[in-house]
Design a protein around this motif. Structure first.
Motif, short mmCIF file in Angstrom:
data_model
loop_
_atom_site.label_atom_id
_atom_site.label_comp_id
_atom_site.label_asym_id
_atom_site.label_seq_id
_atom_site.Cartn_x
_atom_site.Cartn_y
_atom_site.Cartn_z
N PRO A 188 0.77 -1.17 0.34
CA PRO A 188 -0.02 -0.09 -0.02
C PRO A 188 0.90 1.07 0.02
O PRO A 188 1.85 1.34 0.60
N GLU A 189 0.23 2.21 -0.49
CA GLU A 189 1.14 3.45 -0.67
C GLU A 189 0.90 4.31 0.52
O GLU A 189 1.98 5.18 0.69
N TRP A 190 0.14 4.05 1.16
CA TRP A 190 -0.08 5.02 2.63
C TRP A 190 -0.61 3.98 3.57
O TRP A 190 -1.21 3.17 3.51
N GLY A 191 0.04 4.44 4.77
CA GLY A 191 -0.55 3.57 5.74
C GLY A 191 0.94 3.40 6.87
O GLY A 191 1.86 3.64 6.45
N TRP A 192 0.49 2.92 8.09
CA TRP A 192 1.53 2.74 8.92
C TRP A 192 1.76 1.09 9.10
O TRP A 192 0.53 0.47 9.35
N ALA A 193 2.86 0.57 9.01
CA ALA A 193 2.71 -0.86 8.93
C ALA A 193 4.23 -1.22 9.76
O ALA A 193 5.02 -0.59 9.98
N ARG A 194 4.07 -2.54 10.55
CA ARG A 194 5.22 -3.06 11.37
C ARG A 194 5.37 -4.30 10.74
O ARG A 194 4.47 -5.04 10.32
N VAL A 195 6.72 -4.42 10.69
CA VAL A 195 7.32 -5.86 9.85
C VAL A 195 8.18 -6.42 10.75
O VAL A 195 8.92 -5.83 11.68
N ARG A 196 8.13 -7.77 10.64
CA ARG A 196 9.07 -8.57 11.46
C ARG A 196 9.72 -9.37 10.80
O ARG A 196 9.38 -10.11 9.73
N ASP A 197 11.00 -9.37 10.94
CA ASP A 197 12.18 -10.24 10.19
C ASP A 197 11.82 -11.38 10.49
O ASP A 197 11.95 -11.96 11.64
N LEU A 198 11.83 -12.16 9.42
CA LEU A 198 11.54 -13.80 9.45
C LEU A 198 12.75 -14.38 10.11
O LEU A 198 12.85 -15.29 11.07
N GLU A 199 14.02 -13.94 9.78
CA GLU A 199 15.04 -14.81 10.30
C GLU A 199 15.62 -14.18 11.56
O GLU A 199 15.81 -15.02 12.56
N THR A 200 15.53 -12.78 11.91
CA THR A 200 15.94 -12.46 13.00
C THR A 200 14.96 -12.04 14.33
O THR A 200 15.15 -12.19 15.43
N GLY A 201 13.84 -11.95 13.83
CA GLY A 201 12.81 -11.75 14.78
C GLY A 201 12.50 -10.40 15.07
O GLY A 201 11.90 -9.68 15.83
#
Lengths: 335, 287
Positions: B216-229
């Motif tokens: 998405p172009e707008w918005g707030w997201a948090r991502v978690r690294d699959l390898e390091t967490g």
């Protein structure tokens, strides 16, 4: 002057829950294979920190609000003109008698309210009404003293108390105990102006040496001056007339007058033989006591929980905005 | 699933193999009649079928000359799989399923070209359960598709055992497809590629569009690294999306540079889906 406090302490332990938003990781995340491949973005980092902070603030302020914080009873210092006047009113049976100089109507009959008590009440009522800025209290006494109204700026209470004295007086004249009780009401109050004991009585009693000493100490400790409105009875002795030699015991009024003069505090006696004289005496007193007085008025304590609920609400609204901003689906245009 | 036919692609080598098994690739082995090698004295190669009359008349002193040829031999093709946690990412496509698809396509295509196939997998340790020793066994493509498809990836593992995996390869020059998302530490990657220096390595890079582009172009997201967490916060906006695309472009260029420097084939980037024709073109140098 003011101190801070809480109603209950147990909700404060709920503040520990602020740990959850600060360090918790149970929020919606999207998996990503490599965040090190993503650019570091300052705005995003601050947004996340704001989110954590708001969560913590919301919990802490809610917990704190639940604890019921308040600013302690606030005493507002007010400037008043006038004195702290403690009226010590004699309600002995003799107060129902007439004055020496009995006012008569045209038909020669005595007025029904011409008793000393009625005159005193009338005049005191006017005094209370007029002295807007005085702190006034009242103690009445006959055989034993009765607290009628404590020293305060509440004029209505005193007035009501005064009206209540319409019931006839009874018993004897225990001047010393009345004065003692009146003086007691100055105890512990800040000395923000001149203190006055206004003794309204028509007679006196013999005071023994011990009582005299006690009263003198009290007067001096409270720094209170004494005004005595002596309502002279028809057959009562004048204060200024020196009784015959060796007969001092028979004239307790004179004896008391002499004792009051030795108090070491300002003392003034007004001998009133008729209602007009009482009135003029009161006027003199009112004029004399018009010095500025500082006094404190207790204001109700301020409940601060609403402020903290407000803070919590704002934080939660902030969180809501952030939550609404959150991306629900990671992929653009996915189902 | 035995009737499942993986996609088939073609590959061509630009080097001669040392193999002994007959196959489809140019080799350095004398014999056969495929690739002309040169002329030789009849006495050293006594094969009357190959006597070249014209050459025999040209040489001085006149002697019988024969033509010699190189044989066509088979090679071993390896699929080397990075089974780190990040391979579990499913964006536009499920990466791990794609791995199964590509690996089986390699196995299938190598079998079709008469080459042996071997499978090697590693995360932080070797994964023998997802490995297959080199062989020309039939049905291996379908089998490994099943195996990989049903395998689970360990959580929060990286691909640190990849260099050890390189030692498991044959000591003869082989064609190695390194299937990974290449979200590997650059040092690990370098070590791995250097350990495979004698082989012909084709990096197959699985980068999903959803990693950096199709979001998405707008918005707030948090991502978690699959390898390091580890978590990252992303306030998505066109500016940041541009940055992300740029970041991936930079990474892509770095990868291409590294491969060029180490003398490895140009990486083959797989996005949404795996297309065997594209891989063929890439391997034939047409892309």
């Amino acid at each position: 002057m003011s101190d801070f406090g809480v109603d209950a302490t147990w909700p404060l332990f709920l503040m520990l829950l602020a740990w959850l938003p600060l360090f918790g990781k149970s929020y919606q995340v999207f998996p990503h294979p490599s965040i090190s491949s993503l650019p570091a973005d300052t705005l995003s980092i601050y947004l996340h920190k704001t989110w954590r902070g708001l969560g913590a603030i919301a919990i802490i302020s809610t917990a704190f609000a639940m604890a019921g914080p308040y600013w302690g009873e606030l005493n507002i210092e007010r400037l008043g003109r006038g004195a702290h006047v403690m009226i010590v009113l004699d309600r002995s049976a003799s107060m129902n008698d007439d004055f020496t100089d009995r006012p008569t109507s045209h038909d020669g009959a005595s007025k029904p309210d011409a008793s000393k008590m009625a005159a005193a009440r009338r005049v005191l009522d006017a005094f209370i009404k007029q002295s807007r800025e005085d702190l006034i209290g009242m103690v009445s006494f006959s055989t034993s003293p009765i607290l009628v109204a404590p020293l305060s700026g509440d004029r209505e209470a005193v007035q009501a108390a005064l009206n209540a004295t319409e019931a006839g007086g009874m018993g004897f004249t225990a001047v010393a105990r009345g004065l003692g009780m009146g003086l007691d009401y100055f105890e512990g109050k800040p000395m923000t102006g001149s203190r006055v004991i206004l003794l309204v009585s028509d007679g006196a009693a013999h005071l023994d040496v011990k009582t005299r000493e006690l009263l003198r100490n009290m007067f001096q400790r409270q720094q209170a001056s004494l005004y005595w409105i002596y309502l002279r009875s028809k057959n009562g002795a004048s204060l200024s007339d020196r009784p015959p030699e060796g007969e001092e015991q028979a004239y307790p009024e004179y004896e008391l007058h002499a004792y009051f003069q030795t108090l070491g505090m300002p003392y003034q006696a007004y001998e009133a033989e008729n209602p007009q004289a009482v009135q003029s005496a009161m006027k003199t007193i009112a004029r004399l006591k018009n010095k500025p007085v500082y006094y404190k008025q207790a204001a109700p304590r301020h409940d601060l929980s609403n402020i903290f609920y407000g803070i919590a609400l704002i934080s939660v609204l902030g969180l809501l905005v952030l939550a609404l901003m959150e991306v629900k689906k990671w992929r653009y245009g996915s189902e | 699933m035995s009737h499942f036919i993986p996609q088939e692609f073609h590959y061509r080598l630009n080097w001669r193999t040392h193999g002994v098994r007959p196959g489809a690739h140019a080799s350095k082995t004398l014999g056969g009649n495929a690739d002309f090698r040169g002329f030789s004295h009849f006495l050293s190669h006594p094969d009357p079928k190959r006597i070249d009359v014209r050459r025999s008349l040209m040489v001085v002193p006149k002697t019988l000359m024969v033509r010699t040829f190189y044989e066509r031999n088979a090679i071993t093709v390896y699929a080397m799989i990075d089974a780190s946690s990040s391979m579990a990412f499913a964006g536009d496509a499920d990466k791990w399923k794609m791995v199964a698809e590509i690996a089986s396509a390699i196995a299938w295509s190598s079998a079709r070209q008469g080459d042996a196939f071997g499978l090697l997998t590693a995360d932080d340790a070797l994964r023998p359960d997802l490995s297959e020793s080199a062989s020309s066994r039939r049905g291996v493509a379908q089998q490994i598709y099943q195996t990989i498809h049903s395998a689970t990836l360990k959580s929060q593992t990286s691909a640190s055992a990849l260099p050890q995996l390189a030692a498991q390869l044959s000591n003869k020059k082989s064609l190695v497809f390194l299937i990974s998302d290449f979200h590997i530490e650059i040092e690990t990657l370098k070590t791995t590629l250097q350990a495979m220096a004698i082989h012909d390595v084709v990096p197959v890079v699985l980068w999903d569009d959803a990693e950096y582009e199709n979001i998405p172009e707008w918005g707030w997201a948090r991502v978690r690294d699959l390898e390091t967490g580890a978590d990252a916060s992303l306030f998505l906006r066109p500016q940041l999306l541009q940055k992300m695309t740029d970041s991936y472009l930079l990474k892509r260029n770095t990868l291409i540079q590294l491969c060029r420097k180490l003398g490895i084939r140009k990486p083959f980037f797989v996005g949404k889906y795996f297309n065997a024709t594209q891989l063929s073109q890439h391997l034939l140098g047409l892309s």
